[in-house]
Design a protein around this motif. Structure first.
Motif, PDB file in Angstrom:
ATOM      1  N   GLY A  73       0.768  -1.253   0.000  1.00  0.00           N
ATOM      2  CA  GLY A  73       0.000   0.000   0.000  1.00  0.00           C
ATOM      3  C   GLY A  73       0.794   1.295   0.000  1.00  0.00           C
ATOM      4  N   GLY A  74       2.098   1.238  -0.156  1.00  0.00           N
ATOM      5  CA  GLY A  74       2.893   2.472  -0.081  1.00  0.00           C
ATOM      6  C   GLY A  74       3.160   3.160  -1.406  1.00  0.00           C
ATOM      7  N   VAL A  75       2.658   2.604  -2.498  1.00  0.00           N
ATOM      8  CA  VAL A  75       2.924   3.218  -3.804  1.00  0.00           C
ATOM      9  C   VAL A  75       1.630   3.375  -4.607  1.00  0.00           C
ATOM     10  N   ASP A  76       1.645   4.348  -5.525  1.00  0.00           N
ATOM     11  CA  ASP A  76       0.478   4.599  -6.375  1.00  0.00           C
ATOM     12  C   ASP A  76       0.546   3.815  -7.679  1.00  0.00           C
ATOM     13  N   ALA A  77       1.743   3.360  -8.041  1.00  0.00           N
ATOM     14  CA  ALA A  77       1.926   2.646  -9.315  1.00  0.00           C
ATOM     15  C   ALA A  77       3.277   1.936  -9.290  1.00  0.00           C
ATOM     16  N   ILE A  78       3.398   0.954 -10.149  1.00  0.00           N
ATOM     17  CA  ILE A  78       4.644   0.170 -10.195  1.00  0.00           C
ATOM     18  C   ILE A  78       5.109   0.027 -11.644  1.00  0.00           C
ATOM     19  N   VAL A  79       6.418   0.175 -11.822  1.00  0.00           N
ATOM     20  CA  VAL A  79       7.037  -0.073 -13.128  1.00  0.00           C
ATOM     21  C   VAL A  79       7.894  -1.328 -12.983  1.00  0.00           C
ATOM     22  N   MET A 103       2.418 -10.341 -13.601  1.00  0.00           N
ATOM     23  CA  MET A 103       2.387  -8.939 -13.156  1.00  0.00           C
ATOM     24  C   MET A 103       1.069  -8.269 -13.519  1.00  0.00           C
ATOM     25  N   SER A 104       0.463  -8.694 -14.626  1.00  0.00           N
ATOM     26  CA  SER A 104      -0.825  -8.085 -14.946  1.00  0.00           C
ATOM     27  C   SER A 104      -1.883  -8.557 -13.952  1.00  0.00           C
ATOM     28  N   ALA A 105      -1.786  -9.801 -13.500  1.00  0.00           N
ATOM     29  CA  ALA A 105      -2.730 -10.299 -12.480  1.00  0.00           C
ATOM     30  C   ALA A 105      -2.532  -9.548 -11.169  1.00  0.00           C
ATOM     31  N   ALA A 106      -1.283  -9.269 -10.806  1.00  0.00           N
ATOM     32  CA  ALA A 106      -1.014  -8.555  -9.545  1.00  0.00           C
ATOM     33  C   ALA A 106      -1.589  -7.145  -9.602  1.00  0.00           C
ATOM     34  N   GLY A 107      -1.437  -6.485 -10.729  1.00  0.00           N
ATOM     35  CA  GLY A 107      -1.985  -5.136 -10.880  1.00  0.00           C
ATOM     36  C   GLY A 107      -3.499  -5.153 -10.736  1.00  0.00           C
ATOM     37  N   ALA A 108      -4.124  -6.131 -11.382  1.00  0.00           N
ATOM     38  CA  ALA A 108      -5.589  -6.217 -11.330  1.00  0.00           C
ATOM     39  C   ALA A 108      -6.050  -6.539  -9.905  1.00  0.00           C
ATOM     40  N   ARG A 109      -5.308  -7.423  -9.222  1.00  0.00           N
ATOM     41  CA  ARG A 109      -5.688  -7.830  -7.856  1.00  0.00           C
ATOM     42  C   ARG A 109      -5.702  -6.632  -6.904  1.00  0.00           C
ATOM     43  N   GLY A 111      -5.642  -3.328  -7.913  1.00  0.00           N
ATOM     44  CA  GLY A 111      -6.190  -2.104  -8.511  1.00  0.00           C
ATOM     45  C   GLY A 111      -5.142  -1.030  -8.713  1.00  0.00           C
ATOM     46  N   LEU A 112      -3.941  -1.444  -9.062  1.00  0.00           N
ATOM     47  CA  LEU A 112      -2.824  -0.496  -9.186  1.00  0.00           C
ATOM     48  C   LEU A 112      -2.273  -0.558 -10.613  1.00  0.00           C
ATOM     49  N   PRO A 113      -1.920   0.595 -11.188  1.00  0.00           N
ATOM     50  CA  PRO A 113      -1.279   0.555 -12.503  1.00  0.00           C
ATOM     51  C   PRO A 113       0.095  -0.125 -12.407  1.00  0.00           C
ATOM     52  N   VAL A 114       0.313  -1.085 -13.279  1.00  0.00           N
ATOM     53  CA  VAL A 114       1.617  -1.762 -13.347  1.00  0.00           C
ATOM     54  C   VAL A 114       2.072  -1.709 -14.802  1.00  0.00           C
ATOM     55  N   VAL A 146       2.718   4.815 -16.342  1.00  0.00           N
ATOM     56  CA  VAL A 146       2.104   4.691 -14.997  1.00  0.00           C
ATOM     57  C   VAL A 146       1.798   6.050 -14.387  1.00  0.00           C
ATOM     58  N   ILE A 147       2.573   7.069 -14.733  1.00  0.00           N
ATOM     59  CA  ILE A 147       2.236   8.421 -14.241  1.00  0.00           C
ATOM     60  C   ILE A 147       0.847   8.791 -14.759  1.00  0.00           C
ATOM     61  N   GLU A 148       0.653   8.571 -16.052  1.00  0.00           N
ATOM     62  CA  GLU A 148      -0.662   8.891 -16.648  1.00  0.00           C
ATOM     63  C   GLU A 148      -1.770   8.060 -16.005  1.00  0.00           C
ATOM     64  N   MET A 149      -1.537   6.775 -15.830  1.00  0.00           N
ATOM     65  CA  MET A 149      -2.580   5.900 -15.277  1.00  0.00           C
ATOM     66  C   MET A 149      -2.886   6.221 -13.816  1.00  0.00           C
ATOM     67  N   ALA A 150      -1.834   6.524 -13.032  1.00  0.00           N
ATOM     68  CA  ALA A 150      -2.071   6.854 -11.613  1.00  0.00           C
ATOM     69  C   ALA A 150      -2.902   8.133 -11.525  1.00  0.00           C
ATOM     70  N   ASN A 151      -2.597   9.108 -12.362  1.00  0.00           N
ATOM     71  CA  ASN A 151      -3.385  10.351 -12.360  1.00  0.00           C
ATOM     72  C   ASN A 151      -4.807  10.111 -12.858  1.00  0.00           C
ATOM     73  N   LEU A 152      -4.931   9.236 -13.843  1.00  0.00           N
ATOM     74  CA  LEU A 152      -6.272   8.893 -14.344  1.00  0.00           C
ATOM     75  C   LEU A 152      -7.115   8.250 -13.240  1.00  0.00           C
ATOM     76  N   LEU A 153      -6.502   7.297 -12.510  1.00  0.00           N
ATOM     77  CA  LEU A 153      -7.266   6.618 -11.450  1.00  0.00           C
ATOM     78  C   LEU A 153      -7.714   7.605 -10.381  1.00  0.00           C
ATOM     79  N   ARG A 154      -6.860   8.584 -10.068  1.00  0.00           N
ATOM     80  CA  ARG A 154      -7.260   9.609  -9.081  1.00  0.00           C
ATOM     81  C   ARG A 154      -8.488  10.366  -9.565  1.00  0.00           C
TER      82      ARG A 154
END
Ligand code: INI
Length: 158
Positions: A73-79, A103-109, A111-114, A146-154
Motif C-alpha cells: 500500500g505504499g505506492v500509487d503505481a509500479i514499473v 504482473m498483470s494479475a497482480a496489478g488487477a488484484r 487495482g494499481l497501474p503496473v 504509470v504516471i498517466e494511469m495513476a493520475n487517471l485513477l485519481r
C-alpha cells in the motif's frame, strides 16, 4: 464532441509514489531501463524520496515482488523492468509469458497501474536498442504510462 466528457490522466509526477521492480538478470540492459525510468519520473516533477526500487534476481521473480509491493500500500503505481532475451531453448517463452501474466494479475488484484517495462527480444542488440539507444528507452516510456494511469485513477475516484 464539445459535449463529451473526456477523462484522462495528466503527466505530472508531483505527489506520486512509485515502485520500480527491476531484474538483475541482463543487468547491463536493465540498469539503463532503471536510469530511464528514474529520469522520466524526475523530469515530470517527481521526487527521489517517492521512489522505491526493488531488485529481484530475474524476470520470473518480478510478479511476486510486484504483488507484495502493491499489497503493502505504499505506492500509487509500479514499473516492472527486465530484459528477457531469446536463447536456444524454450526457456524464454516460459519466463517472458509467466512474467507478463503474473504482473498483470497482480496489478488487477490490487487495482494499481503496473507498467510492463520488460523487454522481450530475440537478440541482445534489439534489447540495447530499446534501453537508451536507437529505439528510445522503454524504462522511460513505462514510467510515463504509470504516471498517466495513476493520475487517471485519481480522477476516476474523485
Ligand atoms: N531472466 C531474465 O530476466 N531474463 C532472461 O533472459 C532470462 N533467461 O534467459 O534465462 C532469465 N532467467 C532467469 C529467471 O528469470 C529466474 O531468475 C530463474 O529461472 C530463477 O527462478
Amino acid at each position: 464532441m464539445e459535449r463529451i466528457k473526456i477523462v484522462e490522466g495528466g503527466l505530472s509526477a508531483r505527489d506520486l509514489r512509485v515502485g520500480i521492480v527491476a531484474a538483475r538478470f541482463n543487468e547491463f540492459v536493465v540498469e539503463s531501463l532503471v536510469r530511464g525510468a528514474v529520469d522520466s519520473f524526475r523530469r515530470h516533477g517527481g521526487e527521489d524520496r517517492d521512489v522505491t526500487l526493488v531488485r529481484v534476481p530475474g524476470a520470473w521473480e518480478i510478479p511476486l515482488a510486484v504483488d507484495r509491493l502493491a499489497g503493502a500500500g505504499g505506492v500509487d503505481a509500479i514499473v516492472a523492468l527486465g530484459a528477457v532475451i531469446r536463447g536456444a531453448t524454450p526457456h524464454f517463452d516460459y519466463v517472458a509469458g509467466e512474467c507478463a501474466k503474473g504482473m498483470s494479475a497482480a496489478g488487477a488484484r490490487h487495482g494499481l497501474p503496473v507498467a510492463f517495462g520488460v523487454l522481450t527480444t530475440d537478440t541482445i542488440e534489439q534489447a540495447l536498442e530499446r534501453a537508451g539507444t536507437k529505439a528510445g528507452n522503454k524504462g522511460a516510456d513505462a514510467m510515463l504510462s504509470v504516471i498517466e494511469m495513476a493520475n487517471l485513477l485519481r480522477q476516476l475516484e474523485a
